[in-house]
Design a protein around this motif. Sequence first.
Motif, PDB file in Angstrom:
ATOM      1  N   VAL A 282      -5.997   9.510   5.800  1.00  0.00           N
ATOM      2  CA  VAL A 282      -4.616   9.228   5.455  1.00  0.00           C
ATOM      3  C   VAL A 282      -4.582   7.376   5.037  1.00  0.00           C
ATOM      4  N   VAL A 283      -4.082   7.257   4.083  1.00  0.00           N
ATOM      5  CA  VAL A 283      -3.648   5.885   3.636  1.00  0.00           C
ATOM      6  C   VAL A 283      -2.149   5.553   4.032  1.00  0.00           C
TER       7      VAL A 283
ATOM      8  N   ALA B 177      -9.558  32.964   7.868  1.00  0.00           N
ATOM      9  CA  ALA B 177      -9.956  33.841   6.775  1.00  0.00           C
ATOM     10  C   ALA B 177     -10.312  32.856   5.643  1.00  0.00           C
ATOM     11  N   GLY B 178     -11.191  33.495   4.742  1.00  0.00           N
ATOM     12  CA  GLY B 178     -11.560  32.477   3.443  1.00  0.00           C
ATOM     13  C   GLY B 178     -10.414  32.671   2.758  1.00  0.00           C
ATOM     14  N   GLY B 179     -10.058  31.753   2.024  1.00  0.00           N
ATOM     15  CA  GLY B 179      -8.762  31.957   0.924  1.00  0.00           C
ATOM     16  C   GLY B 179      -8.504  30.401   0.438  1.00  0.00           C
ATOM     17  N   VAL B 180      -7.197  30.537   0.012  1.00  0.00           N
ATOM     18  CA  VAL B 180      -6.564  29.384  -0.328  1.00  0.00           C
ATOM     19  C   VAL B 180      -5.510  28.773   0.565  1.00  0.00           C
ATOM     20  N   TYR B 181      -5.402  27.470   1.029  1.00  0.00           N
ATOM     21  CA  TYR B 181      -4.466  27.198   1.867  1.00  0.00           C
ATOM     22  C   TYR B 181      -3.952  25.734   1.538  1.00  0.00           C
ATOM     23  N   ALA B 182      -2.744  25.373   1.975  1.00  0.00           N
ATOM     24  CA  ALA B 182      -2.217  24.099   1.555  1.00  0.00           C
ATOM     25  C   ALA B 182      -2.256  23.128   2.743  1.00  0.00           C
ATOM     26  N   LEU B 183      -2.871  21.784   2.556  1.00  0.00           N
ATOM     27  CA  LEU B 183      -2.790  20.742   3.657  1.00  0.00           C
ATOM     28  C   LEU B 183      -1.580  19.873   3.248  1.00  0.00           C
ATOM     29  N   LYS B 184      -0.722  19.805   4.272  1.00  0.00           N
ATOM     30  CA  LYS B 184       0.505  18.847   4.084  1.00  0.00           C
ATOM     31  C   LYS B 184       0.576  17.903   5.039  1.00  0.00           C
ATOM     32  N   VAL B 185       0.944  16.648   4.665  1.00  0.00           N
ATOM     33  CA  VAL B 185       0.661  15.301   5.341  1.00  0.00           C
ATOM     34  C   VAL B 185       1.985  14.701   4.952  1.00  0.00           C
ATOM     35  N   GLU B 186       2.860  14.413   6.196  1.00  0.00           N
ATOM     36  CA  GLU B 186       4.277  13.986   5.971  1.00  0.00           C
ATOM     37  C   GLU B 186       4.063  12.584   6.714  1.00  0.00           C
ATOM     38  N   TYR B 187       4.513  11.373   6.113  1.00  0.00           N
ATOM     39  CA  TYR B 187       4.657  10.025   6.677  1.00  0.00           C
ATOM     40  C   TYR B 187       5.886   9.266   6.204  1.00  0.00           C
TER      41      TYR B 187
ATOM     42  N   VAL C 173       0.829  -1.291  -0.268  1.00  0.00           N
ATOM     43  CA  VAL C 173      -0.028   0.038   0.080  1.00  0.00           C
ATOM     44  C   VAL C 173       0.928   1.164   0.032  1.00  0.00           C
ATOM     45  N   GLN C 174       0.646   2.196  -0.871  1.00  0.00           N
ATOM     46  CA  GLN C 174       1.306   3.394  -1.030  1.00  0.00           C
ATOM     47  C   GLN C 174       0.852   4.561  -0.211  1.00  0.00           C
ATOM     48  N   PHE C 175       1.566   5.576   0.464  1.00  0.00           N
ATOM     49  CA  PHE C 175       1.373   6.492   1.330  1.00  0.00           C
ATOM     50  C   PHE C 175       0.517   7.299   0.508  1.00  0.00           C
ATOM     51  N   ASP C 176      -0.768   7.817   1.105  1.00  0.00           N
ATOM     52  CA  ASP C 176      -1.664   8.768   0.244  1.00  0.00           C
ATOM     53  C   ASP C 176      -2.798   9.568   1.007  1.00  0.00           C
ATOM     54  N   VAL C 177      -3.063  10.717   0.594  1.00  0.00           N
ATOM     55  CA  VAL C 177      -4.250  11.460   1.323  1.00  0.00           C
ATOM     56  C   VAL C 177      -5.436  11.298   0.283  1.00  0.00           C
ATOM     57  N   ARG C 178      -6.687  11.184   0.869  1.00  0.00           N
ATOM     58  CA  ARG C 178      -7.667  10.998  -0.024  1.00  0.00           C
ATOM     59  C   ARG C 178      -8.853  11.403   0.483  1.00  0.00           C
TER      60      ARG C 178
ATOM     61  N   VAL D 260       0.897  16.580  10.238  1.00  0.00           N
ATOM     62  CA  VAL D 260      -0.145  17.451   9.318  1.00  0.00           C
ATOM     63  C   VAL D 260       0.146  18.785   9.778  1.00  0.00           C
ATOM     64  N   THR D 261       0.014  19.518   8.602  1.00  0.00           N
ATOM     65  CA  THR D 261       0.482  20.985   8.630  1.00  0.00           C
ATOM     66  C   THR D 261      -0.745  21.723   7.753  1.00  0.00           C
ATOM     67  N   ILE D 262      -1.277  22.826   8.224  1.00  0.00           N
ATOM     68  CA  ILE D 262      -1.991  23.619   7.373  1.00  0.00           C
ATOM     69  C   ILE D 262      -1.135  25.024   7.140  1.00  0.00           C
TER      70      ILE D 262
END
Length: 226
Positions: free
Chosen positions: A159-160, A202-212, A140-145, A169-171
């Motif tokens: 989180v797979v 606040a409303g806007g665009v963000y990045a969801l970063k998940v490290e494993y 199984v490969q690590f992934d975020v779904r 997990v970082t926002i």
Amino acid sequence: STTHRAQFRLRVASSPVNLADVNCSFRATRTIQVLVNNCLYVLKTKLSNISGKMVNSFGNIYWSSTNEEKGVQFVLEKSTDGTHFKELATVQGNAAEGFGSNYHFTDPNVLNVPAYYRVVTKEHNGSSNSRLVLLSPVSVQFDVRNVLNPFDARISFDVVAPADGTARVTILDNYGRVIKSFNQAVTGGVTPVKLTDHGAIAGGVYALKVEYAGVSVIKRIVKVNN
């Protein structure tokens, strides 16, 4: 919604990013009110310790129960995409009322491709789904779904992971500044993650970063204001 008299209004835009921009989206003037008869019924039977493993190319699912209600049933469901499930078998609860038991089910079909399993607990007045168990004949490969996008006050995703471990997990905002960062325990298979304290962002665009295990997955997410 499970909230009585909750009101909803539709916002339309050409893309998720434009939903956060009042100059690039349109908000309907009409509202819809939802009336809910919420009895807040909580299942008596508690499901715990669900897990799975491959044995000679067959998927095996294990789970435990506590405080079983008389007549409770456990329905095994299977999916190849983690979204659309089909009933596989029904196991009758065998514990005395108020007590628990351990259960085991073997999928009679040879597992040639990755598959998701879940146990649906069914009682007289309701049902509930367990978390997903992912079994695969290959690594199984690590992934975020299944990232909830756009989001308002709640961020949720799966989180797979190939094995039990810890994910970071970082926002981050558009400038790379950290909004929130924390460690999340994950199990081999699928781990659902929910963050519910983001109403003040606040409303806007963000990045969801998940490290494993030294690997990072980054997803773009959009916050919309209610």
